[in-house]
Write an enzyme that holds these catalytic residues in place. Structure first.
Site, PDB file in Angstrom:
ATOM      1  N   GLY A 137       0.786  -1.239   0.000  1.00 53.69           N
ATOM      2  CA  GLY A 137       0.000   0.000   0.000  1.00 53.69           C
ATOM      3  C   GLY A 137       0.814   1.282   0.000  1.00 53.69           C
ATOM      4  O   GLY A 137       0.380   2.289   0.572  1.00 53.69           O
TER       5      GLY A 137
ATOM      6  N   ARG B 269     -15.873 -14.886  -8.791  1.00 49.78           N
ATOM      7  CA  ARG B 269     -15.600 -13.439  -8.824  1.00 49.78           C
ATOM      8  C   ARG B 269     -16.876 -12.620  -8.617  1.00 49.78           C
ATOM      9  O   ARG B 269     -16.856 -11.564  -8.002  1.00 49.78           O
ATOM     10  CB  ARG B 269     -14.962 -13.052 -10.162  1.00 49.78           C
ATOM     11  CG  ARG B 269     -13.614 -13.642 -10.319  1.00 49.78           C
ATOM     12  CD  ARG B 269     -12.888 -13.193 -11.568  1.00 49.78           C
ATOM     13  NE  ARG B 269     -11.750 -14.061 -11.753  1.00 49.78           N
ATOM     14  CZ  ARG B 269     -10.634 -14.019 -11.022  1.00 49.78           C
ATOM     15  NH1 ARG B 269     -10.498 -13.112 -10.091  1.00 49.78           N
ATOM     16  NH2 ARG B 269      -9.656 -14.870 -11.230  1.00 49.78           N
TER      17      ARG B 269
ATOM     18  N   HIS C  88       0.223   1.457 -13.039  1.00 49.66           N
ATOM     19  CA  HIS C  88       1.057   0.338 -13.470  1.00 49.66           C
ATOM     20  C   HIS C  88       2.471   0.871 -13.694  1.00 49.66           C
ATOM     21  O   HIS C  88       2.636   1.938 -14.297  1.00 49.66           O
ATOM     22  CB  HIS C  88       0.497  -0.280 -14.763  1.00 49.66           C
ATOM     23  CG  HIS C  88       1.302  -1.454 -15.232  1.00 49.66           C
ATOM     24  ND1 HIS C  88       1.234  -2.694 -14.617  1.00 49.66           N
ATOM     25  CD2 HIS C  88       2.209  -1.574 -16.225  1.00 49.66           C
ATOM     26  CE1 HIS C  88       2.068  -3.526 -15.233  1.00 49.66           C
ATOM     27  NE2 HIS C  88       2.667  -2.871 -16.200  1.00 49.66           N
TER      28      HIS C  88
ATOM     29  N   GLU D 121       5.731   6.983  -9.064  1.00 47.60           N
ATOM     30  CA  GLU D 121       4.321   6.577  -8.894  1.00 47.60           C
ATOM     31  C   GLU D 121       3.670   7.401  -7.789  1.00 47.60           C
ATOM     32  O   GLU D 121       2.532   7.853  -7.910  1.00 47.60           O
ATOM     33  CB  GLU D 121       4.229   5.088  -8.529  1.00 47.60           C
ATOM     34  CG  GLU D 121       4.642   4.146  -9.646  1.00 47.60           C
ATOM     35  CD  GLU D 121       4.462   2.690  -9.238  1.00 47.60           C
ATOM     36  OE1 GLU D 121       3.380   2.331  -8.749  1.00 47.60           O
ATOM     37  OE2 GLU D 121       5.417   1.901  -9.421  1.00 47.60           O
TER      38      GLU D 121
HETATM   39  C1  GAR Z   1       2.994  -0.676  -7.631  1.00 49.66           C
HETATM   40  O1  GAR Z   1       4.290  -0.600  -8.182  1.00 49.66           O
HETATM   41  C2  GAR Z   1       1.955  -0.650  -8.743  1.00 49.66           C
HETATM   42  O2  GAR Z   1       2.333   0.173  -9.820  1.00 49.66           O
HETATM   43  C3  GAR Z   1       1.922  -2.102  -9.139  1.00 49.66           C
HETATM   44  O3  GAR Z   1       1.955  -2.805  -7.930  1.00 49.66           O
HETATM   45  C4  GAR Z   1       2.726  -2.044  -6.999  1.00 49.66           C
HETATM   46  C5  GAR Z   1       1.945  -1.913  -5.727  1.00 49.66           C
HETATM   47  O4  GAR Z   1       2.726  -1.309  -4.733  1.00 49.66           O
HETATM   48  N1  GAR Z   1       0.742  -2.419  -9.887  1.00 49.66           N
HETATM   49  C6  GAR Z   1       0.711  -3.244 -10.945  1.00 49.66           C
HETATM   50  O5  GAR Z   1       1.688  -3.861 -11.323  1.00 49.66           O
HETATM   51  C7  GAR Z   1      -0.630  -3.348 -11.652  1.00 49.66           C
HETATM   52  N2  GAR Z   1      -0.546  -4.185 -12.782  1.00 49.66           N
HETATM   53  P1  GAR Z   1       2.066  -0.606  -3.494  1.00 49.66           P
HETATM   54  O6  GAR Z   1       1.160  -1.643  -2.837  1.00 49.66           O
HETATM   55  O7  GAR Z   1       3.230  -0.252  -2.609  1.00 49.66           O
HETATM   56  O8  GAR Z   1       1.309   0.587  -3.976  1.00 49.66           O
END
Ligand code: GAR
Length: 221
Positions: free
Chosen positions: A17, A71, A115, A180
């Site tokens: 998160g 689902r 992403h 991000e």
């Molecule tokens: C992040 O890097 C996000 O971009 C990626 O998962 C990670 C979650 O990190 N998402 C994907 O790859 C979606 N296909 P977080 O839980 O620390 O935010």
């Protein structure tokens, strides 16, 4: 003073998160056009749940394990929780469960994902390994509206980093993750304030690019 009504946002997580935490921090600013109303995890042990609680954000676990492959039943529980909290926008933050076309279409134009690649390149798993194997010199992260296809949908915002010759998937991931945490709150601000319009598969915005609109990598001087 007139206080604008903030859009009510749910963040869906499955793990650490860190994007969720960045969104929560940004949304604390009085002028931010959205509030993080609830964080919902499909994993009872997601580390992000504790971070949300520390920030006094309501949390909810809807464990997807007992639902197995059903689902639709999982999403019925999810939808009920979203309704109960009056949610208007959803942000996926490392939410590792595929959503049905029906659910995605119900939230069309109201659900964002992040992403860690410059989509449409390197969808799915191991995006940083994919980027390094392709030898790209620029990579980054993308915030996009969610459509039924995984890691696809109208792009709201992208941020780019230079890829270094000695990068590993981990070092690249670390640099992209910092980015991000900047672009997800900015993208949510843009969407929640009505600054985007979806035109077929393309998200239009009046926002502009960086001052000189360029990123060159590697720089040779
Ligand atoms: C992040 O890097 C996000 O971009 C990626 O998962 C990670 C979650 O990190 N998402 C994907 O790859 C979606 N296909 P977080 O839980 O620390 O935010």
């Amino acid at each position: 003073m007139v206080t604008a009504v903030k859009r009510r946002v749910a963040i869906l997580i499955s793990g650490r998160g860190s994007n969720m935490a960045a969104l929560i921090t940004a949304a604390k600013a009085p002028a931010f056009p959205a509030e993080i109303t609830v964080v919902i995890s499909n994993k009872p042990d997601a580390a992000g749940l504790a971070k949300a609680k520390e920030n006094n954000v309501a949390t909810l676990v809807i464990d997807s394990a007992p639902f197995g492959k059903d689902r639709t039943a999982f999403e019925a529980a999810l939808q009920a929780a979203l309704d109960q909290h009056g949610i208007e926008l959803i942000c996926l933050g490392g939410f590792m469960r595929l959503l049905t076309t029906e659910f995605v279409e119900r939230w069309a134009g109201k659900m964002l994902n992040i992403h860690p690649s410059l989509l449409p390149s390197f969808r799915g798993l191991d995006p940083h390994g994919q980027a390094l194997r392709a030898g790209v010199k620029v990579s980054g992260a993308t915030v996009h509206f969610v459509t039924p296809e995984m890691d696809a949908g109208p792009i709201v915002m992208q941020g780019a980093v230079a890829v270094r010759d000695d990068d590993t998937p981990d070092t690249l991931a670390e640099r992209v993750l910092r980015l991000e945490h900047r672009i997800y709150p900015d993208a949510l601000r843009l969407v929640a304030s009505g600054g985007t319009r979806i035109d077929k598969d393309v998200c239009r915005t009046a926002a502009t690019g960086s001052p000189d609109d360029t990123l060159i990598s590697p720089e040779t001087i």
